[in-house]
Design a protein around this motif. Sequence first.
Motif, PDB file in Angstrom:
ATOM      1  N   ALA A 105       0.795  -1.233   0.000  1.00 25.97           N
ATOM      2  CA  ALA A 105       0.000   0.000   0.000  1.00 25.97           C
ATOM      3  C   ALA A 105       0.829   1.285   0.000  1.00 25.97           C
ATOM      4  CB  ALA A 105      -0.983  -0.019   1.168  1.00 25.97           C
ATOM      5  N   PRO A 106       1.910   1.388   0.851  1.00 21.31           N
ATOM      6  CA  PRO A 106       2.670   2.646   0.825  1.00 21.31           C
ATOM      7  C   PRO A 106       3.360   2.886  -0.510  1.00 21.31           C
ATOM      8  CG  PRO A 106       3.500   1.145   2.554  1.00 21.31           C
ATOM      9  CD  PRO A 106       2.383   0.444   1.874  1.00 21.31           C
ATOM     10  N   LEU A 107       3.834   1.807  -1.146  1.00 21.50           N
ATOM     11  CA  LEU A 107       4.543   1.961  -2.425  1.00 21.50           C
ATOM     12  C   LEU A 107       3.588   2.408  -3.525  1.00 21.50           C
ATOM     13  CD1 LEU A 107       6.339  -1.517  -2.171  1.00 21.50           C
ATOM     14  CD2 LEU A 107       7.211   0.703  -1.432  1.00 21.50           C
ATOM     15  N   ARG A 108       2.353   1.967  -3.421  1.00 23.01           N
ATOM     16  CA  ARG A 108       1.390   2.264  -4.478  1.00 23.01           C
ATOM     17  C   ARG A 108       0.480   3.435  -4.143  1.00 23.01           C
ATOM     18  NH1 ARG A 108       1.498  -1.791  -8.260  1.00 23.01           N
ATOM     19  NH2 ARG A 108       2.765  -3.560  -7.620  1.00 23.01           N
ATOM     20  N   GLY A 109       0.673   3.991  -2.947  1.00 24.22           N
ATOM     21  CA  GLY A 109      -0.117   5.160  -2.560  1.00 24.22           C
ATOM     22  C   GLY A 109      -1.575   4.852  -2.274  1.00 24.22           C
ATOM     23  N   GLN A 132       5.730  -0.320  11.006  1.00 20.57           N
ATOM     24  CA  GLN A 132       6.309  -1.374  10.167  1.00 20.57           C
ATOM     25  C   GLN A 132       6.396  -0.973   8.692  1.00 20.57           C
ATOM     26  OE1 GLN A 132       4.121  -5.013  10.738  1.00 20.57           O
ATOM     27  NE2 GLN A 132       5.437  -6.190   9.342  1.00 20.57           N
ATOM     28  N   PHE A 133       5.407  -0.191   8.232  1.00 20.99           N
ATOM     29  CA  PHE A 133       5.353   0.195   6.810  1.00 20.99           C
ATOM     30  C   PHE A 133       5.327   1.722   6.708  1.00 20.99           C
ATOM     31  CE2 PHE A 133       2.896  -3.817   7.302  1.00 20.99           C
ATOM     32  CZ  PHE A 133       3.737  -4.665   6.594  1.00 20.99           C
ATOM     33  N   PRO A 134       6.501   2.361   6.801  1.00 24.31           N
ATOM     34  CA  PRO A 134       6.527   3.831   6.768  1.00 24.31           C
ATOM     35  C   PRO A 134       5.817   4.345   5.502  1.00 24.31           C
ATOM     36  CG  PRO A 134       8.694   2.929   7.289  1.00 24.31           C
ATOM     37  CD  PRO A 134       7.839   1.766   6.911  1.00 24.31           C
ATOM     38  N   GLY A 135       5.026   5.388   5.697  1.00 25.87           N
ATOM     39  CA  GLY A 135       4.312   5.962   4.553  1.00 25.87           C
ATOM     40  C   GLY A 135       2.940   5.340   4.332  1.00 25.87           C
TER      41      GLY A 135
END
Length: 252
Positions: A105-109, A132-135
């Motif tokens: 999710a963070p990588l894909r916004g 755990q998942f910044p952003g």
Amino acid sequence: MTSVPLSGTEVPRVHTVLSLPVHILADYPAWLTEHIARGLGSQVITLNAEMAIQGERNPELAAVIAQAELVIPDGAGVVLYLRSRGLRVQRCPGIELAESLIAQAPLRGWRVLLYGGAPGVSATVAERWRCQFPGLNIVGVWHGYLSATELSDLTEAVQRTAPQLILVGLGVPRQEFWIAQHRHLSPTATWIGVGGSFDVWAGAKSRAPRWLRDNHLEWVYRLYQEPWRWRRMLALPQFAWRALHSRVSDRP
Ligand code: UDP
């Protein structure tokens, strides 16, 4: 039941388990990722033996399962049922599918909304995941015991924030009905009924050790951890019996 063919991705093969559809794919996260990227909404059902037995008895639940874009073989019973009919199927636990989408999710916004669990549980999950998942963009965290006013605040928030990924952990079949009734509020979202997964992600419960899972014995651990579930788990021998019976009646 229709499946949406996406160029460059697999087309799910649809099989039935006690008259309910189940979609067979080699890579469920990849299919859903593509689906989300294209702005196609979906309801994901994590089918196990207990739910299949409920679906046989509850036509409204069966109808919700039939309209879902993706029904995954979540339980060992469902996988063994399909394998006994000669199909090559790998189990796809819903908890792992949801985790894999959260990691992306963070990588894909993607905007994410969490709904369900006892008060404080989904908030703990959100806190852990943000570390755990910044952003990771969690746009809403709601527990599963809301008042009527809070419920209407939730539906307003879903509409306003239009999340791409909505995890709903209210237990079966409450979560399946809630998603089916509300998915129009964010039509391009992927809505997944995650059952008691928030309890696991928050650290309040644990999953069975891998050797039990690998030997199709996750249910033994569940019974050990939650002995009060024994009545619900009578669905497992019932499922095995129905599976055997339908196999005999399938024969020419
Ligand atoms: N739950 C909830 N609201 C309710 C009833 C249940 O949020 O009105 C939550 C409960 O706290 C638990 C989950 O739903 O986290 C149900 O977990 P279970 O393992 O029983 O799910 P199932 O086996 O039905 O998928």
